[in-house]
Design a protein around this motif. Structure first.
Motif, mmCIF file in Angstrom:
data_model
loop_
_atom_site.group_PDB
_atom_site.id
_atom_site.type_symbol
_atom_site.label_atom_id
_atom_site.label_comp_id
_atom_site.label_asym_id
_atom_site.label_seq_id
_atom_site.Cartn_x
_atom_site.Cartn_y
_atom_site.Cartn_z
ATOM 1 N N LEU A 1 0.826 -1.208 0.000
ATOM 2 C CA LEU A 1 0.000 0.000 0.000
ATOM 3 C C LEU A 1 0.863 1.262 0.000
ATOM 4 N N TYR A 2 1.990 1.211 0.701
ATOM 5 C CA TYR A 2 2.918 2.354 0.722
ATOM 6 C C TYR A 2 3.471 2.618 -0.677
ATOM 7 N N ARG A 3 3.872 1.562 -1.369
ATOM 8 C CA ARG A 3 4.435 1.723 -2.711
ATOM 9 C C ARG A 3 3.384 2.203 -3.711
ATOM 10 N N VAL A 4 2.161 1.687 -3.579
ATOM 11 C CA VAL A 4 1.080 2.126 -4.467
ATOM 12 C C VAL A 4 0.795 3.606 -4.276
ATOM 13 N N LYS A 5 0.780 4.035 -3.028
ATOM 14 C CA LYS A 5 0.494 5.446 -2.727
ATOM 15 C C LYS A 5 1.572 6.368 -3.282
ATOM 16 N N LYS A 6 2.820 5.918 -3.232
ATOM 17 C CA LYS A 6 3.947 6.725 -3.715
ATOM 18 C C LYS A 6 4.012 6.796 -5.234
#
Length: 279
Positions: A49-54
């Motif tokens: 989720l962190y990578r998707v948001k970035k």
């Protein structure tokens, strides 16, 4: 007769089914830019989720290969069933069918049937559970196929998204519509068509109102709740899922309700805060 149920990794299996020898999960794979994820027990939702948001780009997925399905079919079980993500959303169904053809060509005839869930996530899970119910009742292979295909036709899938970013990034929603919806805090209430495509059923301002509309849409369509199992998958929002269960228990009596956290592919579709409900 011995049987095996193969489910692609969009279908989240509860812990008891993960330990059941009749079940096997075949993983899809996800790419967030150059970051590669296998959707199996190594999947880390928070990191994903962190990578998707970035990322400014939409995450992409690849389905299991026909050879991977072939390996899943290559066992001693006499009856083999595969359950895949909707063919309208993924190539997993076609890959499972190709794997079946490869198996028959190399190993000879075997009773193998591939079910297009026309759903995703816990929709697949409920289908797999229905297969097991039919097999344990002693039904013949053809009877199981017919009963489960009827079950799929009658199944209902609903979901509400916290954010429209993934839909915007993959082109399912225009930038303007996504911006306006975000600015006004509008949450779409989504569902699936009979063909397994995504459709918008309603919308509401605010997540709580959208969830209430999802519940009402489901209760307005589903009959004989006491004979049905309802499944809920949530993406990183256990309290939200718990509140839905509490509301449902006051409004209807189901045979059972179970809740799981989304795995990789379902997390990609639902995004952080998303809720999927299937009955």
């Amino acid at each position: 007769m011995s049987y095996k149920i193969v489910v692609d990794s969009c279908g989240e299996l509860p812990e008891n089914l993960k330990k059941d020898r009749h079940f096997e999960t075949v993983p899809l794979e996800i790419f967030v830019d150059d970051y590669h994820i296998i959707d199996d027990e190594t999947f880390e939702q928070a990191e994903f989720l962190y990578r998707v948001k970035k990322s400014p780009n939409c995450p992409k997925s690849t389905c299991p290969s026909p050879e991977r399905y072939f390996r899943a079919y290559d066992c001693e079980a006499e009856h083999i069933y595969a359950v895949t993500l909707s063919a309208k959303l993924s190539g997993s169904y076609n890959s499972a069918e190709l794997g079946k053809s490869l198996y028959i060509e190399e190993k000879g005839e075997k009773q193998i049937h591939v079910f297009d869930s026309k759903s995703a996530s816990v929709g697949e899970t409920l289908i797999a559970m229905k297969i097991q119910e039919c097999e344990e009742a002693g039904m013949a292979f053809e009877e199981v196929v017919e009963a489960v295909e009827t079950y799929i036709f009658r199944q209902n899938t609903y979901f509400v998204l916290e954010t429209l970013e993934t839909l915007r990034k993959n082109g399912r929603l225009s930038n303007l519509k996504a911006f306006v919806a975000s600015a006004l805090n509008i949450k779409p209430v989504m569902g699936s068509t009979d063909e397994g495509e995504i459709c918008q059923l309603d919308q509401a301002r605010g997540m709580n109102k959208a969830l209430d509309k999802m519940i009402q849409a489901m209760l307005g369509k589903v009959q004989d709740c006491e004979t049905k199992i309802l499944a809920i998958a949530h993406c990183n929002c256990p309290q939200r899922a718990k509140s839905i269960v509490e509301k449902l228990e006051k409004l209807a009596k189901f045979k059972d309700i179970f809740v799981v956290d989304t795995a990789g592919i379902s997390s990609m579709y639902a995004n952080d805060g998303g809720i999927i409900m299937v009955v």
